[in-house]
Write a protein that holds these residues in place. Structure first.
Motif, PDB file in Angstrom:
ATOM      1  N   SER A   1       0.819  -1.221   0.000  1.00 16.53           N
ATOM      2  CA  SER A   1       0.000   0.000   0.000  1.00 16.53           C
ATOM      3  C   SER A   1       0.851   1.268   0.000  1.00 16.53           C
ATOM      4  O   SER A   1       0.365   2.325   0.374  1.00 16.53           O
ATOM      5  N   VAL A   2       2.113   1.140  -0.427  1.00 20.25           N
ATOM      6  CA  VAL A   2       3.005   2.292  -0.520  1.00 20.25           C
ATOM      7  C   VAL A   2       3.380   2.486  -1.986  1.00 20.25           C
ATOM      8  O   VAL A   2       3.996   1.597  -2.581  1.00 20.25           O
ATOM      9  N   PRO A   3       3.013   3.616  -2.605  1.00 23.12           N
ATOM     10  CA  PRO A   3       3.479   3.850  -3.972  1.00 23.12           C
ATOM     11  C   PRO A   3       4.988   4.015  -3.971  1.00 23.12           C
ATOM     12  O   PRO A   3       5.549   4.620  -3.056  1.00 23.12           O
ATOM     13  N   VAL A   4       5.626   3.447  -4.982  1.00 26.42           N
ATOM     14  CA  VAL A   4       7.095   3.432  -4.973  1.00 26.42           C
ATOM     15  C   VAL A   4       7.659   4.850  -4.976  1.00 26.42           C
ATOM     16  O   VAL A   4       8.764   5.084  -4.487  1.00 26.42           O
ATOM     17  N   SER A   5       6.881   5.807  -5.464  1.00 31.05           N
ATOM     18  CA  SER A   5       7.371   7.194  -5.444  1.00 31.05           C
ATOM     19  C   SER A   5       7.639   7.681  -4.020  1.00 31.05           C
ATOM     20  O   SER A   5       8.468   8.570  -3.810  1.00 31.05           O
ATOM     21  N   ASP A   6       6.979   7.078  -3.038  1.00 30.28           N
ATOM     22  CA  ASP A   6       7.154   7.501  -1.640  1.00 30.28           C
ATOM     23  C   ASP A   6       8.510   7.103  -1.067  1.00 30.28           C
ATOM     24  O   ASP A   6       8.864   7.556   0.022  1.00 30.28           O
ATOM     25  N   ILE A   7       9.230   6.200  -1.720  1.00 30.87           N
ATOM     26  CA  ILE A   7      10.484   5.729  -1.107  1.00 30.87           C
ATOM     27  C   ILE A   7      11.712   6.455  -1.652  1.00 30.87           C
ATOM     28  O   ILE A   7      12.845   6.105  -1.300  1.00 30.87           O
ATOM     29  N   ALA A   8      11.517   7.467  -2.474  1.00 31.84           N
ATOM     30  CA  ALA A   8      12.671   8.199  -3.017  1.00 31.84           C
ATOM     31  C   ALA A   8      13.545   8.696  -1.874  1.00 31.84           C
ATOM     32  O   ALA A   8      13.061   9.319  -0.923  1.00 31.84           O
ATOM     33  N   GLY A   9      14.824   8.361  -1.936  1.00 31.42           N
ATOM     34  CA  GLY A   9      15.779   8.824  -0.930  1.00 31.42           C
ATOM     35  C   GLY A   9      15.738   8.067   0.377  1.00 31.42           C
ATOM     36  O   GLY A   9      16.452   8.424   1.317  1.00 31.42           O
ATOM     37  N   LYS A  10      14.921   7.016   0.453  1.00 33.62           N
ATOM     38  CA  LYS A  10      14.766   6.307   1.723  1.00 33.62           C
ATOM     39  C   LYS A  10      15.511   4.973   1.710  1.00 33.62           C
ATOM     40  O   LYS A  10      15.918   4.480   0.654  1.00 33.62           O
ATOM     41  N   ALA A  11      15.669   4.412   2.905  1.00 31.08           N
ATOM     42  CA  ALA A  11      16.360   3.125   3.053  1.00 31.08           C
ATOM     43  C   ALA A  11      15.329   2.054   3.372  1.00 31.08           C
ATOM     44  O   ALA A  11      14.589   2.151   4.360  1.00 31.08           O
ATOM     45  N   ILE A  12      15.275   1.048   2.518  1.00 31.04           N
ATOM     46  CA  ILE A  12      14.319  -0.054   2.676  1.00 31.04           C
ATOM     47  C   ILE A  12      15.084  -1.285   3.135  1.00 31.04           C
ATOM     48  O   ILE A  12      16.169  -1.579   2.623  1.00 31.04           O
ATOM     49  N   THR A  13      14.508  -2.002   4.075  1.00 34.31           N
ATOM     50  CA  THR A  13      15.045  -3.315   4.434  1.00 34.31           C
ATOM     51  C   THR A  13      13.954  -4.343   4.223  1.00 34.31           C
ATOM     52  O   THR A  13      12.819  -4.166   4.692  1.00 34.31           O
ATOM     53  N   THR A  14      14.293  -5.399   3.504  1.00 35.16           N
ATOM     54  CA  THR A  14      13.365  -6.520   3.311  1.00 35.16           C
ATOM     55  C   THR A  14      13.878  -7.708   4.121  1.00 35.16           C
ATOM     56  O   THR A  14      14.966  -7.658   4.696  1.00 35.16           O
ATOM     57  N   ILE A  15      13.129  -8.789   4.106  1.00 41.37           N
ATOM     58  CA  ILE A  15      13.559  -9.981   4.841  1.00 41.37           C
ATOM     59  C   ILE A  15      14.939 -10.450   4.364  1.00 41.37           C
ATOM     60  O   ILE A  15      15.725 -10.966   5.159  1.00 41.37           O
ATOM     61  N   GLU A  16      15.251 -10.203   3.097  1.00 41.05           N
ATOM     62  CA  GLU A  16      16.562 -10.618   2.580  1.00 41.05           C
ATOM     63  C   GLU A  16      17.693  -9.829   3.227  1.00 41.05           C
ATOM     64  O   GLU A  16      18.856 -10.253   3.180  1.00 41.05           O
TER      65      GLU A  16
END
Ligand code: FES
Ligand code: FES
Length: 151
Positions: free
Chosen positions: A60-75
């Protein structure tokens, strides 16, 4: 224009349409399939990732919202090959049944321990709102207590 972000410590340049859900980008564009699709409406938590450390339902997060951010996934939860304390506790307590919800559960639990290293049962219940159709909730709670203080 590509969207620049960091995923599991690596810079990425994402070319998907800006309104594409982050979950789709993670799975389809970046090929990381540990993050699961369950409901698509932010209700189940199977798609949970961290965005700048905050647990977030990526469907439910448009990818445009993650510009400049740090994402961590299970990997990215065990970046140097050493299991996160929660992953070790999950194994010790044999938490998963079918396993489908468990990457999301782990990401929610990791965010909880980062904020509250020794959570009470009440804090666990308040933070762990992900759905498990197999009903592994008692083992999830036990594993979080086991990992508390080691994460
Ligand atoms: S798939 Fe995202 S909350 Fe269910
Ligand atoms: S282990 Fe099957 S849905 Fe949670």
């Amino acid at each position: 224009m590509p969207i620049e972000a960091t995923i599991n410590g690596k810079p990425v340049s994402i070319t998907a349409e800006p309104d594409t859900p982050l979950l789709w980008v993670i799975r389809e564009e970046l090929g990381m399939t540990g993050t699961k699709f369950g409901c698509g409406i932010a209700a189940c938590g199977a798609c949970s990732v961290h965005i700048d450390g905050a647990v977030t339902r990526s469907c439910s997060v448009p990818v445009s919202d993650i510009a400049g951010k740090a994402i961590t996934t299970i990997e990215g939860l065990a970046p140097h090959g050493t299991l996160h304390a929660l992953q070790a506790a999950w194994i010790a307590h044999q938490v998963p049944q079918c396993g489908y919800c468990q990457s999301g559960q782990l990401m929610a639990a990791a965010a909880l321990l980062a904020a509250s290293p020794k959570p009470t049962d009440e804090q666990i219940d308040a933070a762990m709102t992900n759905i498990c159709r197999c009903g592994t909730y008692p083992r999830i709670r036990a594993a979080i207590h086991a990992a508390a203080g080691q994460a």
